[in-house]
Design a protein around this motif. Structure first.
Motif, PDB file in Angstrom:
ATOM      1  N   GLY A   9     -15.435   4.604   3.971  1.00 12.97           N
ATOM      2  CA  GLY A   9     -14.532   4.065   2.970  1.00 12.97           C
ATOM      3  C   GLY A   9     -14.829   4.624   1.589  1.00 12.97           C
ATOM      4  N   GLY A  10     -13.964   4.303   0.635  1.00 15.34           N
ATOM      5  CA  GLY A  10     -14.175   4.771  -0.728  1.00 15.34           C
ATOM      6  C   GLY A  10     -12.914   4.723  -1.555  1.00 15.34           C
ATOM      7  N   LEU A  11     -12.960   5.417  -2.685  1.00 17.22           N
ATOM      8  CA  LEU A  11     -11.831   5.493  -3.613  1.00 17.22           C
ATOM      9  C   LEU A  11     -11.132   6.835  -3.424  1.00 17.22           C
ATOM     10  CD1 LEU A  11     -10.225   4.515  -6.120  1.00 17.22           C
ATOM     11  CD2 LEU A  11     -12.018   5.576  -7.528  1.00 17.22           C
ATOM     12  N   VAL A  12      -9.812   6.795  -3.295  1.00 14.81           N
ATOM     13  CA  VAL A  12      -9.041   8.022  -3.105  1.00 14.81           C
ATOM     14  C   VAL A  12      -7.730   7.888  -3.868  1.00 14.81           C
ATOM     15  CG1 VAL A  12      -7.954   7.181  -0.984  1.00 14.81           C
ATOM     16  CG2 VAL A  12      -8.176   9.644  -1.372  1.00 14.81           C
ATOM     17  N   GLN A  13      -7.218   9.020  -4.333  1.00 14.08           N
ATOM     18  CA  GLN A  13      -5.938   9.009  -5.053  1.00 14.08           C
ATOM     19  C   GLN A  13      -4.765   8.898  -4.075  1.00 14.08           C
ATOM     20  OE1 GLN A  13      -5.805  12.524  -7.520  1.00 14.08           O
ATOM     21  NE2 GLN A  13      -7.002  11.549  -9.142  1.00 14.08           N
ATOM     22  N   PRO A  14      -3.653   8.372  -4.530  1.00 14.49           N
ATOM     23  CA  PRO A  14      -2.451   8.334  -3.670  1.00 14.49           C
ATOM     24  C   PRO A  14      -2.125   9.732  -3.136  1.00 14.49           C
ATOM     25  CG  PRO A  14      -2.106   6.993  -5.612  1.00 14.49           C
ATOM     26  CD  PRO A  14      -3.409   7.699  -5.829  1.00 14.49           C
ATOM     27  N   GLY A  15      -1.776   9.779  -1.849  1.00 10.56           N
ATOM     28  CA  GLY A  15      -1.509  11.048  -1.195  1.00 10.56           C
ATOM     29  C   GLY A  15      -2.727  11.691  -0.571  1.00 10.56           C
ATOM     30  N   GLY A  16      -3.886  11.143  -0.853  1.00  6.73           N
ATOM     31  CA  GLY A  16      -5.124  11.691  -0.323  1.00  6.73           C
ATOM     32  C   GLY A  16      -5.435  11.216   1.087  1.00  6.73           C
ATOM     33  N   SER A  37      -8.426  -3.214  11.920  1.00  8.46           N
ATOM     34  CA  SER A  37      -7.599  -4.158  11.180  1.00  8.46           C
ATOM     35  C   SER A  37      -7.966  -4.017   9.708  1.00  8.46           C
ATOM     36  CB  SER A  37      -7.859  -5.589  11.650  1.00  8.46           C
ATOM     37  OG  SER A  37      -7.437  -5.776  12.976  1.00  8.46           O
ATOM     38  N   ARG A  38      -7.152  -4.589   8.843  1.00 10.21           N
ATOM     39  CA  ARG A  38      -7.463  -4.536   7.417  1.00 10.21           C
ATOM     40  C   ARG A  38      -7.049  -5.837   6.746  1.00 10.21           C
ATOM     41  NH1 ARG A  38      -2.934  -0.005   5.504  1.00 10.21           N
ATOM     42  NH2 ARG A  38      -1.081  -1.357   5.705  1.00 10.21           N
ATOM     43  N   GLN A  39      -7.698  -6.111   5.629  1.00 14.55           N
ATOM     44  CA  GLN A  39      -7.382  -7.321   4.883  1.00 14.55           C
ATOM     45  C   GLN A  39      -7.404  -7.010   3.399  1.00 14.55           C
ATOM     46  OE1 GLN A  39      -9.813 -10.718   5.854  1.00 14.55           O
ATOM     47  NE2 GLN A  39      -8.283 -12.123   5.052  1.00 14.55           N
ATOM     48  N   ALA A  40      -6.264  -7.198   2.773  1.00 13.71           N
ATOM     49  CA  ALA A  40      -6.154  -7.019   1.331  1.00 13.71           C
ATOM     50  C   ALA A  40      -6.401  -8.363   0.639  1.00 13.71           C
ATOM     51  CB  ALA A  40      -4.765  -6.497   0.982  1.00 13.71           C
ATOM     52  N   PRO A  41      -6.771  -8.348  -0.629  1.00 11.32           N
ATOM     53  CA  PRO A  41      -7.039  -9.601  -1.343  1.00 11.32           C
ATOM     54  C   PRO A  41      -5.844 -10.541  -1.298  1.00 11.32           C
ATOM     55  CG  PRO A  41      -7.816  -7.742  -2.623  1.00 11.32           C
ATOM     56  CD  PRO A  41      -7.066  -7.177  -1.463  1.00 11.32           C
ATOM     57  N   SER A  85      -2.001  10.769   3.716  1.00  8.60           N
ATOM     58  CA  SER A  85      -0.885  10.323   2.864  1.00  8.60           C
ATOM     59  C   SER A  85      -1.086   8.873   2.429  1.00  8.60           C
ATOM     60  CB  SER A  85       0.447  10.483   3.616  1.00  8.60           C
ATOM     61  OG  SER A  85       0.647  11.813   4.011  1.00  8.60           O
ATOM     62  N   LEU A  86      -2.258   8.585   1.956  1.00 13.70           N
ATOM     63  CA  LEU A  86      -2.597   7.207   1.599  1.00 13.70           C
ATOM     64  C   LEU A  86      -1.768   6.710   0.420  1.00 13.70           C
ATOM     65  CD1 LEU A  86      -6.407   7.423   2.211  1.00 13.70           C
ATOM     66  CD2 LEU A  86      -4.911   5.694   3.204  1.00 13.70           C
ATOM     67  N   LYS A  87      -1.467   5.414   0.473  1.00 15.33           N
ATOM     68  CA  LYS A  87      -0.665   4.749  -0.553  1.00 15.33           C
ATOM     69  C   LYS A  87      -1.473   3.607  -1.162  1.00 15.33           C
ATOM     70  CE  LYS A  87       3.454   5.401   2.351  1.00 15.33           C
ATOM     71  NZ  LYS A  87       4.567   4.700   3.035  1.00 15.33           N
ATOM     72  N   THR A 118     -15.356  -2.039   5.630  1.00 13.81           N
ATOM     73  CA  THR A 118     -15.587  -1.001   4.626  1.00 13.81           C
ATOM     74  C   THR A 118     -14.377  -0.976   3.682  1.00 13.81           C
ATOM     75  OG1 THR A 118     -16.182   1.328   4.280  1.00 13.81           O
ATOM     76  CG2 THR A 118     -14.607   0.875   6.042  1.00 13.81           C
ATOM     77  N   GLN A 119     -14.651  -0.880   2.401  1.00  8.13           N
ATOM     78  CA  GLN A 119     -13.584  -0.947   1.401  1.00  8.13           C
ATOM     79  C   GLN A 119     -12.883   0.401   1.270  1.00  8.13           C
ATOM     80  OE1 GLN A 119     -12.528  -3.659  -0.695  1.00  8.13           O
ATOM     81  NE2 GLN A 119     -10.862  -2.207  -1.150  1.00  8.13           N
ATOM     82  N   VAL A 120     -11.559   0.354   1.284  1.00 11.09           N
ATOM     83  CA  VAL A 120     -10.728   1.522   0.986  1.00 11.09           C
ATOM     84  C   VAL A 120      -9.857   1.177  -0.212  1.00 11.09           C
ATOM     85  CG1 VAL A 120      -8.832   2.983   1.780  1.00 11.09           C
ATOM     86  CG2 VAL A 120     -10.705   2.379   3.347  1.00 11.09           C
ATOM     87  N   THR A 121      -9.961   1.970  -1.256  1.00  8.59           N
ATOM     88  CA  THR A 121      -9.162   1.749  -2.458  1.00  8.59           C
ATOM     89  C   THR A 121      -8.349   3.008  -2.755  1.00  8.59           C
ATOM     90  OG1 THR A 121     -10.841   0.258  -3.373  1.00  8.59           O
ATOM     91  CG2 THR A 121      -9.217   1.147  -4.911  1.00  8.59           C
ATOM     92  N   VAL A 122      -7.033   2.831  -2.846  1.00  9.48           N
ATOM     93  CA  VAL A 122      -6.137   3.948  -3.135  1.00  9.48           C
ATOM     94  C   VAL A 122      -5.553   3.713  -4.526  1.00  9.48           C
ATOM     95  CG1 VAL A 122      -4.164   5.312  -2.365  1.00  9.48           C
ATOM     96  CG2 VAL A 122      -5.597   4.098  -0.690  1.00  9.48           C
ATOM     97  N   SER A 123      -5.987   4.537  -5.469  1.00  6.57           N
ATOM     98  CA  SER A 123      -5.583   4.333  -6.852  1.00  6.57           C
ATOM     99  C   SER A 123      -5.741   5.626  -7.633  1.00  6.57           C
ATOM    100  CB  SER A 123      -6.433   3.235  -7.488  1.00  6.57           C
ATOM    101  OG  SER A 123      -6.134   3.105  -8.868  1.00  6.57           O
ATOM    102  N   SER A 124      -4.864   5.794  -8.620  1.00  2.68           N
ATOM    103  CA  SER A 124      -4.982   6.954  -9.496  1.00  2.68           C
ATOM    104  C   SER A 124      -5.787   6.600 -10.744  1.00  2.68           C
ATOM    105  CB  SER A 124      -3.598   7.472  -9.882  1.00  2.68           C
ATOM    106  OG  SER A 124      -2.829   6.433 -10.457  1.00  2.68           O
TER     107      SER A 124
END
Length: 124
Positions: A9-16, A37-41, A85-87, A118-124
């Motif tokens: 997991g980690g931080l990735v930009q949109p489209g990554g 599975s995944r769980q958002a806040p 193609s992460l969003k 594991t945390q996945v964060t998709v953000s610019s």
């Protein structure tokens, strides 16, 4: 002692892209369907993908179909999730899961065994 240990997991930009892996131990891996599975806040845990015991059948949530790919290696007791193609909506804690029935995994909330996430964060 059953263990499912996620990584990648980690931080990735949109489209990554990111690749999650889950290492399993303490049970007969080849006899269990595996899934993610995944769980958002503030949201319920939801189904992402599942794969049958020998990898013949694969299932995906509509929201990730065509972007995510699940695979497994029964020789190494691992299951992976390739995410392309992460969003921003894909941001969540991702959990590895194991169950004797792949249908239960498709619920997203049912499994015999869970990883710690594991945390996945998709953000610019």
């Amino acid at each position: 002692q059953v263990q499912l240990v996620e990584s990648g997991g980690g931080l990735v930009q949109p489209g990554g892209s990111l690749r999650l892996s889950c290492a399993a131990s303490g049970f007969t891996f080849s006899k269990y369907a595996m899934g993610w599975s995944r769980q958002a806040p503030g949201k319920e845990r939801e189904f992402v993908a599942a794969i049958s015991t020998i990898g013949v059948f694969k299932y995906y949530a509509d929201s990730v179909k065509g972007r995510f790919t699940i695979s497994r290696d029964n020789a190494k007791n691992t299951v992976s999730l390739q995410m392309d193609s992460l969003k921003p909506d894909d941001t969540a804690v991702y959990y590895c899961a194991a169950d004797s029935q792949v249908g239960r995994l498709r619920d997203g909330r049912l499994a015999d065994y869970w990883g710690q996430g594991t945390q996945v964060t998709v953000s610019s």
